[in-house]
Design a protein around this motif. Structure first.
Motif, PDB file in Angstrom:
ATOM      1  N   PRO A 201     -74.681  10.011 -47.673  1.00  0.00           N
ATOM      2  CA  PRO A 201     -74.078   8.881 -46.966  1.00  0.00           C
ATOM      3  C   PRO A 201     -75.145   7.928 -46.432  1.00  0.00           C
ATOM      4  N   ILE A 202     -74.943   6.627 -46.645  1.00  0.00           N
ATOM      5  CA  ILE A 202     -75.772   5.591 -46.035  1.00  0.00           C
ATOM      6  C   ILE A 202     -74.925   4.935 -44.960  1.00  0.00           C
ATOM      7  N   VAL A 203     -75.338   5.091 -43.698  1.00  0.00           N
ATOM      8  CA  VAL A 203     -74.524   4.657 -42.567  1.00  0.00           C
ATOM      9  C   VAL A 203     -75.217   3.499 -41.853  1.00  0.00           C
ATOM     10  N   LEU A 279     -74.029   9.713 -61.495  1.00  0.00           N
ATOM     11  CA  LEU A 279     -74.238   9.105 -60.185  1.00  0.00           C
ATOM     12  C   LEU A 279     -73.034   8.222 -59.886  1.00  0.00           C
ATOM     13  N   LEU A 280     -72.401   8.470 -58.769  1.00  0.00           N
ATOM     14  CA  LEU A 280     -71.253   7.683 -58.337  1.00  0.00           C
ATOM     15  C   LEU A 280     -71.580   7.040 -56.994  1.00  0.00           C
ATOM     16  N   VAL A 281     -71.403   5.703 -56.914  1.00  0.00           N
ATOM     17  CA  VAL A 281     -71.572   4.988 -55.651  1.00  0.00           C
ATOM     18  C   VAL A 281     -70.194   4.550 -55.162  1.00  0.00           C
ATOM     19  N   LEU A 282     -69.840   4.990 -53.957  1.00  0.00           N
ATOM     20  CA  LEU A 282     -68.603   4.567 -53.293  1.00  0.00           C
ATOM     21  C   LEU A 282     -69.002   3.635 -52.160  1.00  0.00           C
ATOM     22  N   ASP A 283     -68.755   2.360 -52.353  1.00  0.00           N
ATOM     23  CA  ASP A 283     -69.243   1.337 -51.434  1.00  0.00           C
ATOM     24  C   ASP A 283     -68.194   0.982 -50.392  1.00  0.00           C
ATOM     25  N   ASP A 284     -68.610   0.946 -49.133  1.00  0.00           N
ATOM     26  CA  ASP A 284     -67.780   0.516 -48.010  1.00  0.00           C
ATOM     27  C   ASP A 284     -66.574   1.437 -47.816  1.00  0.00           C
ATOM     28  N   VAL A 285     -66.853   2.675 -47.474  1.00  0.00           N
ATOM     29  CA  VAL A 285     -65.803   3.689 -47.293  1.00  0.00           C
ATOM     30  C   VAL A 285     -65.418   3.768 -45.816  1.00  0.00           C
ATOM     31  N   ASN A 287     -62.338   5.841 -45.054  1.00  0.00           N
ATOM     32  CA  ASN A 287     -61.407   6.962 -44.952  1.00  0.00           C
ATOM     33  C   ASN A 287     -62.068   8.219 -44.379  1.00  0.00           C
ATOM     34  N   GLU A 288     -61.425   8.846 -43.390  1.00  0.00           N
ATOM     35  CA  GLU A 288     -61.907  10.087 -42.787  1.00  0.00           C
ATOM     36  C   GLU A 288     -60.922  11.232 -42.991  1.00  0.00           C
ATOM     37  N   ASN A 289     -59.969  11.054 -43.868  1.00  0.00           N
ATOM     38  CA  ASN A 289     -58.958  12.080 -44.128  1.00  0.00           C
ATOM     39  C   ASN A 289     -59.528  13.127 -45.070  1.00  0.00           C
ATOM     40  N   SER A 290     -59.791  14.325 -44.562  1.00  0.00           N
ATOM     41  CA  SER A 290     -60.445  15.370 -45.357  1.00  0.00           C
ATOM     42  C   SER A 290     -59.566  15.831 -46.521  1.00  0.00           C
ATOM     43  N   ARG A 314     -69.645   2.301 -42.538  1.00  0.00           N
ATOM     44  CA  ARG A 314     -69.983   1.921 -41.163  1.00  0.00           C
ATOM     45  C   ARG A 314     -69.680   3.073 -40.204  1.00  0.00           C
ATOM     46  N   SER A 315     -68.943   4.070 -40.700  1.00  0.00           N
ATOM     47  CA  SER A 315     -68.436   5.126 -39.825  1.00  0.00           C
ATOM     48  C   SER A 315     -69.244   6.407 -39.954  1.00  0.00           C
ATOM     49  N   GLU A 316     -69.810   6.877 -38.843  1.00  0.00           N
ATOM     50  CA  GLU A 316     -70.489   8.169 -38.841  1.00  0.00           C
ATOM     51  C   GLU A 316     -69.482   9.293 -39.051  1.00  0.00           C
ATOM     52  N   GLY A 317     -68.218   9.022 -38.687  1.00  0.00           N
ATOM     53  CA  GLY A 317     -67.174  10.010 -38.902  1.00  0.00           C
ATOM     54  C   GLY A 317     -66.980  10.325 -40.371  1.00  0.00           C
ATOM     55  N   VAL A 318     -67.068   9.311 -41.236  1.00  0.00           N
ATOM     56  CA  VAL A 318     -66.978   9.534 -42.675  1.00  0.00           C
ATOM     57  C   VAL A 318     -68.153  10.391 -43.130  1.00  0.00           C
ATOM     58  N   ALA A 319     -69.337  10.053 -42.652  1.00  0.00           N
ATOM     59  CA  ALA A 319     -70.544  10.736 -43.101  1.00  0.00           C
ATOM     60  C   ALA A 319     -70.644  12.171 -42.606  1.00  0.00           C
ATOM     61  N   SER A 320     -70.237  12.424 -41.363  1.00  0.00           N
ATOM     62  CA  SER A 320     -70.495  13.723 -40.746  1.00  0.00           C
ATOM     63  C   SER A 320     -69.433  14.772 -41.014  1.00  0.00           C
ATOM     64  N   SER A 321     -68.200  14.362 -41.194  1.00  0.00           N
ATOM     65  CA  SER A 321     -67.134  15.361 -41.220  1.00  0.00           C
ATOM     66  C   SER A 321     -66.368  15.449 -42.519  1.00  0.00           C
ATOM     67  N   VAL A 322     -66.684  14.615 -43.499  1.00  0.00           N
ATOM     68  CA  VAL A 322     -65.829  14.588 -44.681  1.00  0.00           C
ATOM     69  C   VAL A 322     -66.481  15.227 -45.894  1.00  0.00           C
ATOM     70  N   MET A 323     -67.624  14.697 -46.353  1.00  0.00           N
ATOM     71  CA  MET A 323     -68.139  15.181 -47.633  1.00  0.00           C
ATOM     72  C   MET A 323     -69.655  15.209 -47.695  1.00  0.00           C
ATOM     73  N   ARG A 324     -70.304  15.292 -46.574  1.00  0.00           N
ATOM     74  CA  ARG A 324     -71.770  15.264 -46.576  1.00  0.00           C
ATOM     75  C   ARG A 324     -72.335  16.599 -47.022  1.00  0.00           C
TER      76      ARG A 324
END
Length: 959
Positions: A201-203, A279-285, A287-290, A314-324
């Motif tokens: 994740p790039i936050v 390599l898959l880039v998902l830009d501007d995510v 969603n935090e729904n696991s 922009r969300s640390e929630g996406v980065a920390s709790s979903v798929m890191r």
């Protein structure tokens, strides 16, 4: 007028257009002739001029004072109403003019009675609306003193700006260490036993450069070599597992899928990725729904070890709790030094700021206020480019916008300042784009047509209105308010950064509504004028029923990605709400399942843009021919549509008619009257009726591509001469199509005469000839005078036995020839002409021959294909069973496809030989081991036999 449009408030452009139209002689004469309330009209003008005097001051104050913002919204609503009224009057002027020209079949007495009755009703309606608009303006103007609005506040002109060359960044500052760190993570082998891929994740906050950094990594040569498949997907707020899976699958396979079965798509994607490093880039995510993430990730587990997913968010929630699977990479603000370098690049045209001593100090303080956000630094750098006066820079530095509390809105002050300094005509064009969802790929030509429909483009001398629109887009691109689409190779597509979209949405406020957003259909804003529905997967009747309450709508821009099965429901809904929306300028029902358009479409007298592409519509109602203001009619891929309305010639303002892939039987007799047409994708010649090819004579302004279908139905060759294609100097593409299948009714000589007279202007870039029945091509085909031509396709020309000297076309890059059944030999005539002997095929990169049943011999200059085609990269030979010889492939060839050419031998012209084959659209290089092994065994056999023979002769015995 142009001078007044520089650096004005958003509403200045609309007011100036209003004043110009109300001052036109036709408008004045009509008002006098119809005895409209001229006193009330003059009062309307006075009120509008009084408002115009304070709108500059109001626009600067609106972001700090909500009461001023509300006042501007009330004024904007009144101006919209005034525009509607003036457009209705001008449309009535046009109706009287046209009906007088075309006449009427009714008796003169009945005609006069109808006109008198209609005029009385019209006058009464106009006077009532005018009185209401004046009342609204009077209420607004009473408040301007209370709000402290001052007259005569001037905008500071922003000066001329650089062209779109600034859009293409020549470098990115201050991100090299971040780039190298993430690339190192990608290139390190992943030994995880839990799964085979890493997620990085790039936050960072909006505008800090997450997408730019991801794009740098995505395009890095080391990354390209490391991954077998690379996919970029823009996600934004809408996290739709089906849509994303389908998009990734289509990119990887190169195929199109229409099914809505998620499981089916996931199985196909799993198979396509199996054993491959991707390599898959998902830009501007967002969603935090696991649960959604778990569902989305299923197919990717089949990829090879080392596969990676980069997520920008922009969300640390996406980065920390979903798929890191590795620590998130937090992108920090740029340093002051890096920010200054980026600013210098744009503000000083890459010249060191030190040579501008009076500006450098001010510039550094401005950059400091940008907080290390690249988007803000770049925007202000572009704004200040070519502004050499220190006081202009001081105005930016000392603007109280910098002090605006962030909780009041999420618009960066630097971006608001960039908008504030736009000329007024660009402001309204920029604000219009709030109708598009975030990350939406906007097509340049489509947007220009939409702007035209809402009168947002100001005519300029000696320029087509479309050219003016293109200049507007280039200007907005150069200011970084638009940006080239990062997920598309098509340069005609662009997007708006998320923050720019937020800015446009803030400016448009209640006047623009996206039904894709969280929208309560019971609370439709009363001021709404533009509605879009761009991402829906099914028809939502409840949302559209709410439109019945918005009778002042100007734009309905809808494109259902997947069709609803309930065709009757959509037909009924459109018939229900369409008659009430008489102020519409833009109506798009693209991809709806509708089979019919109600006759009430004729009520939309102000309509300028109608898109029915990809619908099931079967016929067009005749009432559509009363839409005298119509500029654009899009009917692409309407497969069930057979005929256009007979009275189409009444649409005198029609400029764009797209009927590509529409199975029309013929063109209406009145096609030649559409003298303003700029776009005509197909001209269909019917068998027994309809327009003849002569109708093309007066369509001198056609641009882009034109296909002429049904040329086998030409009766008189003289008609082709009258059409005068040589005069169509703006055409860039021409397809000449004789019929769906080959016909023998016409003699080869007549085919040759027809094609001979179809010679286009030498500006043509692409030529396609299909099912031509002549034995030879006329001299103009392949003539060196066509120096701009880049692509030629010849298909199904079954009787042709000789090719033209295509080698003398200096810019030819692609040549595809298929189905020339009588061609036996390709000789020197293919490379040289009698009057020109320059080196052949200097630019040709793609060459394809297919279905050439009698072709036997192919000569090369100097006996080497590389000598004849020095730049050739792609070569395809398919189904040429009689072609013989040995083909040496030069090193320039990057891809080669051959099948059905059993008598032809291929090898690489290098020390090591190769065979080239195609499998499932992927080119693979294979060492010709079998060929070399067979030759080696043959040599060994010959040597052994020789030894045995010599031994036998010498009597020594070798057994």
């Amino acid at each position: 007028m142009a001078a007044e449009m520089v650096g004005g408030a958003l509403l200045s452009a609309s007011l100036q257009v209003l004043f110009d139209r109300m001052a036109s002689q036709e408008f004045v004469d009509f008002v006098r002739g119809k005895k409209l309330d001229s006193e009330k009209l003059n009062e309307l003008k006075r009120k509008l001029k009084s408002a115009k005097a304070v709108i500059n001051d109001a626009e600067e104050k609106q972001i700090r004072n909500p009461d001023v913002k509300d006042w501007l919204d009330e004024l904007k609503e009144a101006i919209f109403d005034a525009e509607d009224l003036v457009d209705q009057i001008n449309t009535e002027v046009l109706r009287h003019k046209l009906e007088g020209k075309y006449g009427s079949s009714s008796s003169q007495v009945l005609k006069r009675f109808r006109n008198t009755f209609s005029d009385c009703a019209f006058n009464k309606n106009v006077d009532k609306k005018m009185e209401e608009i004046v009342r609204k303006l009077s209420l607004s103007l009473r408040q301007k003193e209370t709000l402290g609005l001052k007259e005569g506040v001037q905008y500071r002109p922003s000066g001329s700006l650089p062209s779109t060359s600034l859009v293409e960044a020549s470098g990115v500052y201050g991100r090299n260490s971040e780039k190298e760190a993430i690339i190192k993570l990608l290139l390190v082998k992943n030994d995880s036993t839990e799964n085979n891929m890493s997620v990085i994740p790039i936050v960072g906050m909006g505008g800090i450069g997450k997408t730019t950094l991801a794009r740098l990594i995505f395009n890095d040569e080391r990354v390209k070599k490391c991954f077998a498949s690379k996919v970029w997907v823009s996600v934004s707020y809408e996290f739709d597992v089906l849509k994303m899976t389908k998009e990734i699958l289509e990119i990887i396979t190169g195929e199109t899928f229409t099914s809505q079965d998620l499981n089916l798509h996931q199985l196909k994607l799993e198979k396509a990725l199996k054993g491959k490093k991707f390599l898959l880039v998902l830009d501007d995510v967002w969603n935090e729904n696991s649960l959604q993430w778990d569902e989305f990730k299923k197919p990717f587990k089949s990829g090879a070890y080392g596969s990676s997913i980069i997520v920008t968010t922009r969300s640390e929630g996406v980065a920390s709790s979903v798929m890191r699977s590795v620590p998130s990479y937090k992108l920090q603000a740029m340093s002051d030094d890096d920010s200054w370098e980026l600013f210098v690049k744009h503000a000083f045209n890459n010249v060191n700021g030190c040579i501008h001593p009076k500006l450098e100090d001010i510039g550094r303080r401005i950059v400091k206020k940008c907080g290390g956000l690249p988007l803000a630094v770049k925007s202000l750098g572009i704004l200040l480019c070519y502004q050499s006066k220190p006081e202009e820079w001081e105005n930016i530095l000392n603007s109280d916008m910098w002090e605006l509390p962030s909780e009041k809105n999420n618009i960066l002050p630097a971006l608001w300042l960039s908008y504030q300094y736009l000329p007024s005509h660009l402001k309204q064009c920029f604000a219009y784009c709030s109708i598009f969802p975030k990350e939406y790929k906007i097509n340049k030509e489509d947007l220009v047509k939409l702007w035209m429909a809402e009168d947002l483009l100001q005519p300029q001398n000696k320029k087509r209105i479309e050219e003016v629109g293109e200049e507007y887009i280039d200007n907005l691109l150069s200011r970084s308010l638009f940006q080239q689409s990062v997920s598309s190779d098509d340069s005609s597509n662009f997007t708006m950064h998320g923050l720019m979209n937020d800015l446009a949405t803030f400016i448009s406020r209640e006047f623009c509504l996206r039904l894709d957003d969280n929208f309560n259909s019971n609370k439709l804003p009363s001021k709404v004028r533009r509605v879009s529905h761009m991402k829906a997967y099914e028809y939502d009747l409840e949302k559209y029923e709410s439109l019945l309450r918005a009778k002042s709508l100007r734009t309905i821009l809808s494109s259902l990605l997947f069709r609803d099965s309930n065709i009757e429901l959509q037909n009924l809904a459109v018939a229900q709400w369409l008659p009430t929306l008489t102020c519409l300028r833009v109506l798009s029902l693209s991809r709806y399942s509708i089979t019919e358009l109600p006759t009430s479409i004729g009520n939309l007298k102000l309509l300028r843009y109608l898109d029915l592409s990809y619908t099931n519509i079967k016929e067009m109602p005749t009432t559509i021919c009363t839409l005298y203001n119509l500029h654009t009619l899009l009917l692409k891929d309407c497969e069930n549509l057979k005929l256009l309305p007979a009275d189409i010639g009444k649409l005198i303002n029609l400029r764009h008619l797209d009927i590509e892939f529409t199975d029309l039987e013929e063109m209406p007799l009145e096609m030649g009257k559409l003298k303003n047409l700029r776009t005509l994708t197909d001209f269909v010649l019917g068998e027994d009726s309809g327009s003849t090819i002569k109708s093309l004579k007066d369509l001198r302004h056609l641009h882009g591509g034109l296909r002429i279908s049904g040329l086998r139905n030409v009766v008189d060759v003289e008609d082709v001469l009258v059409a005068n294609l040589k005069d169509k100097k703006y055409l860039s593409e021409l397809e000449l199509f004789w019929g769906d299948v080959y016909f023998d009714e016409c003699s080869p000589q007549k085919h040759e005469e027809i094609l001979g007279e179809l010679q286009p202007h030498t500006n043509i870039k692409f030529l396609k000839i299909t099912y031509y029945g002549g034995e030879r091509f006329p001299k103009w085909v392949g003539d060196h005078s066509f120096c701009n031509i880049e692509k030629i396709h010849l298909t199904g020309c079954k009787k042709c036995c000789l090719l033209q000297p295509f080698g003398q076309l200096p810019c030819l890059k692609q040549l595809e020839i298929m189905g020339l059944d009588e061609l036996v030999k390709i000789g020197d005539e293919f490379y040289y002409s009698d009057c020109s002997m320059i080196k052949p095929f200097r630019c040709l990169e793609l060459l394809s021959f297919s279905t050439m049943q009698k072709w036997q011999e192919w000569s090369f200059i100097g006996g080497d294909i590389g000598g004849a085609f020095p730049q050739l990269k792609d070569l395809s030979l398919v189904d040429c069973p009689e072609l013989t010889g040995c083909l040496s492939l030069p090193d320039t060839i990057k891809s080669f496809h051959s099948s059905g050419c059993d008598k032809l031998e291929f090898f690489r012209n290098t020390e090591r030989r190769y065979c080239w084959s195609t499998y499932n659209k992927f080119f693979a290089v294979q060492t010709c081991m079998q060929l070399d092994l067979q030759r080696l065994l043959s040599y060994i056999f010959v040597v052994i036999v020789g030894i045995l023979f010599v031994g036998f002769i010498s009597g020594k015995g070798c057994f």
